[in-house]
Scaffold this motif. Structure first.
Motif, PDB file in Angstrom:
ATOM      1  N   MET A   1      92.211  40.876  51.854  1.00  0.00           N
ATOM      2  CA  MET A   1      91.283  41.648  51.022  1.00  0.00           C
ATOM      3  C   MET A   1      91.735  43.104  51.001  1.00  0.00           C
ATOM      4  SD  MET A   1      88.316  43.703  50.936  1.00  0.00           S
ATOM      5  CE  MET A   1      87.732  43.792  52.614  1.00  0.00           C
ATOM      6  N   ASP A   2      91.777  43.679  49.826  1.00  0.00           N
ATOM      7  CA  ASP A   2      92.135  45.087  49.726  1.00  0.00           C
ATOM      8  C   ASP A   2      91.395  45.698  48.563  1.00  0.00           C
ATOM      9  OD1 ASP A   2      95.235  46.984  49.513  1.00  0.00           O
ATOM     10  OD2 ASP A   2      93.155  47.563  49.802  1.00  0.00           O
ATOM     11  N   VAL A   3      90.239  46.270  48.889  1.00  0.00           N
ATOM     12  CA  VAL A   3      89.371  46.807  47.849  1.00  0.00           C
ATOM     13  C   VAL A   3      90.046  47.960  47.121  1.00  0.00           C
ATOM     14  CG1 VAL A   3      87.135  47.918  47.443  1.00  0.00           C
ATOM     15  CG2 VAL A   3      87.309  46.020  49.028  1.00  0.00           C
ATOM     16  N   ARG A   4      90.983  48.644  47.787  1.00  0.00           N
ATOM     17  CA  ARG A   4      91.618  49.802  47.165  1.00  0.00           C
ATOM     18  C   ARG A   4      92.492  49.419  45.974  1.00  0.00           C
ATOM     19  NH1 ARG A   4      93.885  52.052  52.639  1.00  0.00           N
ATOM     20  NH2 ARG A   4      94.060  49.821  52.855  1.00  0.00           N
ATOM     21  N   MET A   5      92.760  48.146  45.829  1.00  0.00           N
ATOM     22  CA  MET A   5      93.535  47.699  44.692  1.00  0.00           C
ATOM     23  C   MET A   5      92.725  47.769  43.399  1.00  0.00           C
ATOM     24  SD  MET A   5      96.574  46.973  45.499  1.00  0.00           S
ATOM     25  CE  MET A   5      97.180  45.835  44.230  1.00  0.00           C
ATOM     26  N   ILE A   6      91.421  48.001  43.532  1.00  0.00           N
ATOM     27  CA  ILE A   6      90.556  48.011  42.358  1.00  0.00           C
ATOM     28  C   ILE A   6      90.727  49.308  41.589  1.00  0.00           C
ATOM     29  CG2 ILE A   6      88.141  48.054  41.640  1.00  0.00           C
ATOM     30  CD1 ILE A   6      87.543  46.379  44.082  1.00  0.00           C
ATOM     31  N   ASP A   7      90.710  49.186  40.278  1.00  0.00           N
ATOM     32  CA  ASP A   7      90.650  50.360  39.431  1.00  0.00           C
ATOM     33  C   ASP A   7      89.222  50.895  39.520  1.00  0.00           C
ATOM     34  OD1 ASP A   7      90.510  52.210  37.477  1.00  0.00           O
ATOM     35  OD2 ASP A   7      91.136  50.904  35.833  1.00  0.00           O
ATOM     36  N   GLU A   8      89.064  52.039  40.206  1.00  0.00           N
ATOM     37  CA  GLU A   8      87.710  52.526  40.485  1.00  0.00           C
ATOM     38  C   GLU A   8      86.914  52.845  39.226  1.00  0.00           C
ATOM     39  OE1 GLU A   8      86.936  55.382  43.392  1.00  0.00           O
ATOM     40  OE2 GLU A   8      88.447  54.609  44.748  1.00  0.00           O
ATOM     41  N   SER A   9      87.614  53.230  38.173  1.00  0.00           N
ATOM     42  CA  SER A   9      86.880  53.553  36.952  1.00  0.00           C
ATOM     43  C   SER A   9      86.182  52.313  36.409  1.00  0.00           C
ATOM     44  CB  SER A   9      87.824  54.126  35.900  1.00  0.00           C
ATOM     45  OG  SER A   9      88.786  53.153  35.545  1.00  0.00           O
ATOM     46  N   GLN A  10      86.714  51.139  36.748  1.00  0.00           N
ATOM     47  CA  GLN A  10      86.101  49.894  36.273  1.00  0.00           C
ATOM     48  C   GLN A  10      84.798  49.589  37.012  1.00  0.00           C
ATOM     49  OE1 GLN A  10      87.118  47.605  33.716  1.00  0.00           O
ATOM     50  NE2 GLN A  10      88.117  49.531  33.233  1.00  0.00           N
ATOM     51  N   LEU A  11      84.680  50.167  38.233  1.00  0.00           N
ATOM     52  CA  LEU A  11      83.486  49.870  39.020  1.00  0.00           C
ATOM     53  C   LEU A  11      82.227  50.377  38.337  1.00  0.00           C
ATOM     54  CD1 LEU A  11      84.776  50.689  42.610  1.00  0.00           C
ATOM     55  CD2 LEU A  11      84.267  48.439  41.679  1.00  0.00           C
ATOM     56  N   SER A  12      82.319  51.582  37.749  1.00  0.00           N
ATOM     57  CA  SER A  12      81.102  52.133  37.163  1.00  0.00           C
ATOM     58  C   SER A  12      80.801  51.562  35.782  1.00  0.00           C
ATOM     59  CB  SER A  12      81.168  53.660  37.114  1.00  0.00           C
ATOM     60  OG  SER A  12      82.450  54.083  36.842  1.00  0.00           O
ATOM     61  N   VAL A  13      81.786  50.910  35.137  1.00  0.00           N
ATOM     62  CA  VAL A  13      81.469  50.327  33.824  1.00  0.00           C
ATOM     63  C   VAL A  13      80.892  48.912  33.967  1.00  0.00           C
ATOM     64  CG1 VAL A  13      83.228  51.663  32.624  1.00  0.00           C
ATOM     65  CG2 VAL A  13      83.776  49.366  33.389  1.00  0.00           C
ATOM     66  N   SER A  14      80.886  48.397  35.207  1.00  0.00           N
ATOM     67  CA  SER A  14      80.308  47.066  35.418  1.00  0.00           C
ATOM     68  C   SER A  14      78.812  47.235  35.645  1.00  0.00           C
ATOM     69  CB  SER A  14      80.916  46.410  36.649  1.00  0.00           C
ATOM     70  OG  SER A  14      82.302  46.562  36.621  1.00  0.00           O
ATOM     71  N   SER A  15      78.016  46.715  34.756  1.00  0.00           N
ATOM     72  CA  SER A  15      76.576  46.922  34.880  1.00  0.00           C
ATOM     73  C   SER A  15      75.993  45.918  35.877  1.00  0.00           C
ATOM     74  CB  SER A  15      75.912  46.730  33.515  1.00  0.00           C
ATOM     75  OG  SER A  15      75.865  45.349  33.213  1.00  0.00           O
ATOM     76  N   PRO A  16      74.819  46.257  36.446  1.00  0.00           N
ATOM     77  CA  PRO A  16      74.165  45.291  37.346  1.00  0.00           C
ATOM     78  C   PRO A  16      73.895  43.960  36.642  1.00  0.00           C
ATOM     79  CG  PRO A  16      73.138  47.450  37.534  1.00  0.00           C
ATOM     80  CD  PRO A  16      74.106  47.540  36.390  1.00  0.00           C
ATOM     81  N   ASP A  17      73.647  43.999  35.346  1.00  0.00           N
ATOM     82  CA  ASP A  17      73.421  42.743  34.609  1.00  0.00           C
ATOM     83  C   ASP A  17      74.675  41.880  34.596  1.00  0.00           C
ATOM     84  OD1 ASP A  17      70.851  43.411  34.117  1.00  0.00           O
ATOM     85  OD2 ASP A  17      71.168  44.082  32.049  1.00  0.00           O
ATOM     86  N   ASP A  18      75.834  42.545  34.423  1.00  0.00           N
ATOM     87  CA  ASP A  18      77.100  41.804  34.456  1.00  0.00           C
ATOM     88  C   ASP A  18      77.295  41.140  35.819  1.00  0.00           C
ATOM     89  OD1 ASP A  18      77.638  42.639  31.905  1.00  0.00           O
ATOM     90  OD2 ASP A  18      79.069  44.208  32.490  1.00  0.00           O
ATOM     91  N   VAL A  19      76.999  41.934  36.868  1.00  0.00           N
ATOM     92  CA  VAL A  19      77.168  41.415  38.232  1.00  0.00           C
ATOM     93  C   VAL A  19      76.216  40.237  38.459  1.00  0.00           C
ATOM     94  CG1 VAL A  19      77.035  41.966  40.686  1.00  0.00           C
ATOM     95  CG2 VAL A  19      77.884  43.675  39.084  1.00  0.00           C
TER      96      VAL A  19
END
Lengths: 390, 181
Positions: A1-19
């Motif tokens: 697991m390596d969370v740092r591989m995530i594009d952080e800008s994508q984290l905020s465009v994911s809405s709670p509804d999507d999750v």
């Protein structure tokens, strides 16, 4: 697991509804709710110790960290990279096809020529399913003239940033109808499957037809003939066009590849979603099948455009034989070739005149193969074009 | 005059020690502490109460820890703690609006020199400090041009294992049950 591989800008465009939609589809249930968010638990025994927290709004402080935590937990539980899970969350309303090819170059790269070929194959593969769905007919060769809905569909299909892991192409198909109408929440769609959008029909057809190709390959390995096995699969959506697309996808024709399907969360997923793997010898079979299907099949209602290069009539009481050099109108590949057909009376005389004046002609009919020649049967709508139309 | 580089090192060591004190209190309360690699602005770590069989299984709070060795006290029994605007704004939101879980300020009152942090007394080791919690959630926003703020932390808000459980689960009675289980 390596969370740092995530594009952080994508984290905020994911809405709670999507999750929430992602979790719901993957077997999680909401077990607690307060003003700050919701807690989710999974019924699966392997996940029983886990509880996930989803903030109520993406504008809350620390939302990105909370989502990174959630992805880290999901990544460990599902055994998949967090970036892949995040991609599915941010594309929750899209069907995704992952084409993982295994080129000889190092992981994450592909030779430019091979990549271009693979991409053209993927395009043809998707296009074939869209055309078959739009026409409503499963035929061995799909019509060259495509309904307008196919072009509208293809304009919506997106190629997402490829992933390393050999070389992974990602195709994203949004689940909205052609007129842009939003789909209903999946609970409603489940009760009213007729509301499933055209796009889902296409991706489902893509899966079913590709699975049928693999099944036909298995029959060939067991000793059945290529033509018999693939002709039997035509009612399941297999066509020469689809086979050509798959063969081209294989990076030069021999590199094995696999296709994984993930389904948008706003529609119920099909029951079968296993990854479809094409080994090197499967690809050879698929390539042969494409040629064989074209050899024996009728290509219905095509329009040819070109110039008359040969005329032959033994008597005025009989039809004359005409050869045209040109292309199938609307064929994306614009493959040039010679076609034979018969014309009677005035049409034959008009053909003679067009040959003398070297003017372009068009004609409509069904293409069939006779030996090495392509004949146009049921020829009609013969037209000599003005210079301005040519 | 104190070398600013040396002072910076000392402050970081003091801050680290303060966080360790709060971690020790959480451990004594049988709570879990998570420090994120990329911590949210204004938050040092998350404290979690894990109770299987209950929904939600995890009750959580976030803490911002400030460690000082020269806190001033008022006659009214409060500690005066100066905060930068950003640190204050990370804590004064409301749950359900700006925050998804409660956030608290924790102030650790530490000795000036690290040799006094932890001393042997008779047959035990004593930590020479006290920690205080403070709830700024719902406090008013600062005027636009105000860069710092001084908050008054009641000396009665001592952070003990039991109060930390109460902050985490939001219920003193449940905290008492938890501590006696």
């Amino acid at each position: 697991m390596d969370v740092r591989m995530i594009d952080e800008s994508q984290l905020s465009v994911s809405s709670p509804d999507d999750v929430a939609a992602y979790l719901q589809v993957h077997g999680w249930s909401e077990v607690y709710r307060d003003a700050g968010g919701t807690a989710w638990a999974a019924a699966a025994p392997a996940f029983e110790d886990a509880e996930l927290w989803v903030p109520r709004s993406s504008s809350m402080l620390g939302y990105r960290n909370r989502l990174a935590q959630l992805l880290g937990t999901l990544s460990e539980l599902e055994g998949r990279p967090p970036a892949q899970i995040l991609f599915e969350i941010t594309h929750a309303l899209q069907d995704i096809q992952r084409v993982r090819s295994e080129p000889l170059s190092e992981s994450g790269t592909i030779e430019l020529g091979e990549g271009t070929g693979a991409l053209a194959g993927i395009h043809k593969w998707v296009l074939s399913a869209a055309t078959a769905t739009a026409t409503g007919n499963n035929t061995a060769i799909l019509p060259s003239r495509r309904p307008v809905t196919v072009d509208s569909f293809m304009a919506q299909v997106k190629l997402a940033t490829p992933e390393p892991g050999s070389f992974v192409w990602k195709i994203a198909v949004p689940l909205v109808s052609i007129d842009g109408t939003q789909p209903l929440p999946f609970a409603d769609a489940e009760r009213r499957p007729e509301l499933a959008s055209f796009n889902r029909q296409v991706t489902r057809a893509l899966y079913d037809a590709t699975a049928a190709v693999l099944s036909a390959c298995r029959k060939v390995r067991e000793g059945a003939s290529v033509l018999d096995s693939f002709q039997a699969a035509v009612p399941e959506g297999v066509s020469a066009n689809l086979c050509e697309g798959l063969a081209e996808t294989s990076s030069g024709g021999r590199a094995p590849f696999e296709i994984g399907f993930s389904w948008a969360t706003n529609y119920p997923a099909p029951p079968r979603t296993e990854t479809l793997r094409f080994a090197g010898n499967d690809i050879e079979v698929v390539e042969t099948a494409a040629t064989e299907l074209r050899r024996v099949a009728r290509e219905p209602d095509v329009q040819l455009g070109g110039y008359i290069v040969r005329l032959k009539r033994e008597s005025e009481q009989r039809a004359g034989e005409v050869t045209i050099a040109g292309t199938v109108v609307g064929d994306a590949d614009e493959k040039f070739g010679h076609f034979w057909f018969e014309l009677t009376d005035d049409d034959y005389l008009a053909a003679v005149e067009s040959h003398r004046t070297h003017r372009m002609v068009t004609i409509r009919g069904d293409i069939v193969r006779r030996g090495n020649r392509r004949w146009l049967e049921l020829a009609h709508e013969f037209q000599v074009l003005d210079d301005s139309e040519a | 005059m104190i070398d600013p580089v040396e002072q910076g090192h000392a402050n970081r060591k003091q801050g680290y020690y303060g966080e360790c004190v709060v971690r020790a209190i959480a451990a004594a309360a049988h709570l879990k502490v998570t420090k994120e690699e990329l911590e949210p602005d204004g938050v040092d770590f998350e404290v979690k109460q894990d109770q299987p069989g209950r929904y939600p299984r995890f009750k959580r709070i976030e803490l911002s820890v400030k460690t000082h060795s020269n806190l001033s006290r008022t006659r009214r029994g409060t500690l005066q703690v100066s905060m930068r605007r950003e640190a204050y704004e990370a804590l004064n939101g409301k749950v359900g609006e700006e925050l998804d879980i409660p956030r608290f300020l924790v102030v650790v009152d530490s000795p000036k020199h690290f040799s006094e942090y932890c001393c042997l007394e008779d047959n035990k080791v004593s930590f020479s400090n006290l920690a205080y919690w403070h709830d700024l959630m719902g406090e008013p926003d600062l005027p636009a041009n105000q860069g710092t703020v001084t908050v008054s932390v009641p000396e009665g808000n001592l952070l003990t294992p039991e109060t930390m459980v109460a902050l985490t689960c939001g219920d003193r009675e449940e905290a008492a049950r938890w501590m006696s289980a």
